[in-house]
Scaffold this motif. Structure first.
Motif, PDB file in Angstrom:
ATOM      1  N   GLN A  21       0.288  -1.022  -0.392  1.00 61.47           N
ATOM      2  CA  GLN A  21      -0.090  -0.091   0.065  1.00 61.47           C
ATOM      3  C   GLN A  21       0.820   0.972  -0.110  1.00 61.47           C
ATOM      4  O   GLN A  21       0.870   2.319   1.178  1.00 61.47           O
ATOM      5  CB  GLN A  21      -1.206   0.451   1.370  1.00 61.47           C
ATOM      6  CG  GLN A  21      -1.772  -1.587   1.177  1.00 61.47           C
ATOM      7  CD  GLN A  21      -3.870  -0.688   1.540  1.00 61.47           C
ATOM      8  OE1 GLN A  21      -3.393   0.032   2.059  1.00 61.47           O
ATOM      9  NE2 GLN A  21      -3.662  -1.665   0.775  1.00 61.47           N
ATOM     10  N   CYS A  22       1.512   1.132  -0.836  1.00 62.16           N
ATOM     11  CA  CYS A  22       2.911   3.001  -1.028  1.00 62.16           C
ATOM     12  C   CYS A  22       3.054   2.817  -2.256  1.00 62.16           C
ATOM     13  O   CYS A  22       2.845   1.894  -4.069  1.00 62.16           O
ATOM     14  CB  CYS A  22       3.840   2.516  -0.272  1.00 62.16           C
ATOM     15  SG  CYS A  22       5.075   1.285  -0.854  1.00 62.16           S
TER      16      CYS A  22
ATOM     17  N   LYS B 159       1.082  11.010  -1.520  1.00 64.34           N
ATOM     18  CA  LYS B 159       1.056  10.012  -0.433  1.00 64.34           C
ATOM     19  C   LYS B 159      -0.650  10.780  -0.192  1.00 64.34           C
ATOM     20  O   LYS B 159      -0.281  11.540   0.830  1.00 64.34           O
ATOM     21  CB  LYS B 159       1.512   9.597   0.695  1.00 64.34           C
ATOM     22  CG  LYS B 159       1.752   8.735   1.059  1.00 64.34           C
ATOM     23  CD  LYS B 159       3.082   8.982   1.903  1.00 64.34           C
ATOM     24  CE  LYS B 159       2.496   9.071   3.242  1.00 64.34           C
ATOM     25  NZ  LYS B 159       1.960   8.860   4.276  1.00 64.34           N
ATOM     26  N   ARG B 160      -1.835   9.731   0.378  1.00 69.69           N
ATOM     27  CA  ARG B 160      -2.091   9.491   0.792  1.00 69.69           C
ATOM     28  C   ARG B 160      -2.527   8.849   2.742  1.00 69.69           C
ATOM     29  O   ARG B 160      -1.827   8.823   2.425  1.00 69.69           O
ATOM     30  CB  ARG B 160      -3.695   8.667  -0.043  1.00 69.69           C
ATOM     31  CG  ARG B 160      -4.026   9.212  -1.484  1.00 69.69           C
ATOM     32  CD  ARG B 160      -4.920   8.160  -1.614  1.00 69.69           C
ATOM     33  NE  ARG B 160      -5.388   9.024  -3.103  1.00 69.69           N
ATOM     34  CZ  ARG B 160      -5.479   8.348  -3.943  1.00 69.69           C
ATOM     35  NH1 ARG B 160      -6.452   7.313  -4.277  1.00 69.69           N
ATOM     36  NH2 ARG B 160      -6.156   9.068  -5.056  1.00 69.69           N
TER      37      ARG B 160
ATOM     38  N   SER C 207       6.281   5.972   0.662  1.00 73.27           N
ATOM     39  CA  SER C 207       6.932   5.645  -0.655  1.00 73.27           C
ATOM     40  C   SER C 207       8.856   5.012  -0.672  1.00 73.27           C
ATOM     41  O   SER C 207       8.883   5.333   0.879  1.00 73.27           O
ATOM     42  CB  SER C 207       6.954   6.719  -1.758  1.00 73.27           C
ATOM     43  OG  SER C 207       5.653   7.226  -1.364  1.00 73.27           O
ATOM     44  N   ILE C 208       8.241   4.039  -1.147  1.00 71.90           N
ATOM     45  CA  ILE C 208       9.108   2.959  -1.627  1.00 71.90           C
ATOM     46  C   ILE C 208      10.332   2.939  -3.000  1.00 71.90           C
ATOM     47  O   ILE C 208       9.696   3.660  -3.756  1.00 71.90           O
ATOM     48  CB  ILE C 208       9.435   1.504  -1.409  1.00 71.90           C
ATOM     49  CG1 ILE C 208       8.371   0.959   0.141  1.00 71.90           C
ATOM     50  CG2 ILE C 208      10.799   0.686  -1.314  1.00 71.90           C
ATOM     51  CD1 ILE C 208       8.346   0.041  -0.012  1.00 71.90           C
TER      52      ILE C 208
ATOM     53  N   SER D  73      15.827   6.498   4.369  1.00 70.61           N
ATOM     54  CA  SER D  73      14.057   5.840   3.423  1.00 70.61           C
ATOM     55  C   SER D  73      14.266   4.715   2.436  1.00 70.61           C
ATOM     56  O   SER D  73      15.100   4.529   2.660  1.00 70.61           O
ATOM     57  CB  SER D  73      14.635   6.774   1.857  1.00 70.61           C
ATOM     58  OG  SER D  73      14.914   7.625   2.142  1.00 70.61           O
ATOM     59  N   PRO D  74      12.570   3.947   2.797  1.00 71.57           N
ATOM     60  CA  PRO D  74      13.371   1.972   1.970  1.00 71.57           C
ATOM     61  C   PRO D  74      13.526   2.369   1.356  1.00 71.57           C
ATOM     62  O   PRO D  74      12.718   3.155  -0.191  1.00 71.57           O
ATOM     63  CB  PRO D  74      11.587   2.015   2.279  1.00 71.57           C
ATOM     64  CG  PRO D  74      10.305   3.647   2.180  1.00 71.57           C
ATOM     65  CD  PRO D  74      12.001   4.512   3.055  1.00 71.57           C
TER      66      PRO D  74
END
Length: 161
Positions: free
Chosen positions: A69-70, A101-102, A108-109, A131-132
């Motif tokens: 979910q991203c 992004k909601r 985010s990735i 950060s991912p």
């Protein structure tokens, strides 16, 4: 969940080429590319525009991952991984999170898809990253079947602890 290496033989790339050709090839063969990435990826955009501080920046490929979910930003590099690529991708992730992004979505990735990546250099570059993000290599050709068979036979014959 993600592969370290993507095999992009279906693009028919050989020798030297620009990121534009790599991106266009991926978009033309989106089904094959998504199958190579794994399931749950939804393609959203190519050269996705981000406006920050009156300037426009472009993410090579933007996906959404249903399971995580991203948003997923993929930056394509036709050269060996360089630590400086991380700053660019982290900037894009922050811009995505702040502008697109909601509230029900995860951060985010980012994926840097490079022609080559020295594992030690990647490890150092990722160590302090908040950060991912992941770095993956792509290969223009699959490993020849004979080489794969020989490697498998050597692995089976080797003593295991």
């Amino acid at each position: 969940m993600f592969k370290d290496t993507a095999y992009l033989e279906f693009l028919g790339l050989h020798g030297s080429y620009k990121e534009t050709r790599l991106r266009r090839g991926i978009v033309q063969h989106m089904k094959d590319f998504i199958l190579e990435l794994g399931k749950d990826f939804i393609f959203m955009d190519e050269e996705h525009k981000l406006n920050v501080g009156g300037k426009t920046f472009s993410i090579d490929l933007l996906f959404y991952h249903r399971g995580l979910q991203c948003l997923m930003a993929i930056e394509l590099k036709t050269v060996e991984f360089e630590p400086g690529f991380m700053g660019q991708l982290e900037f894009y992730l922050e811009a995505l999170d702040q502008t697109e992004k909601r509230s029900n979505e995860n951060p985010s990735i980012g994926i840097l898809l490079c022609k080559e990546a020295n594992r030690e250099v990647v490890k150092y570059a990722l160590n302090r990253s908040m950060s991912p993000t992941m770095v993956a290599e792509y290969r223009e050709k699959l490993i020849p079947q004979e080489t794969l068979q020989r490697s498998l036979e050597e692995f089976i014959a080797a003593p295991h602890a």
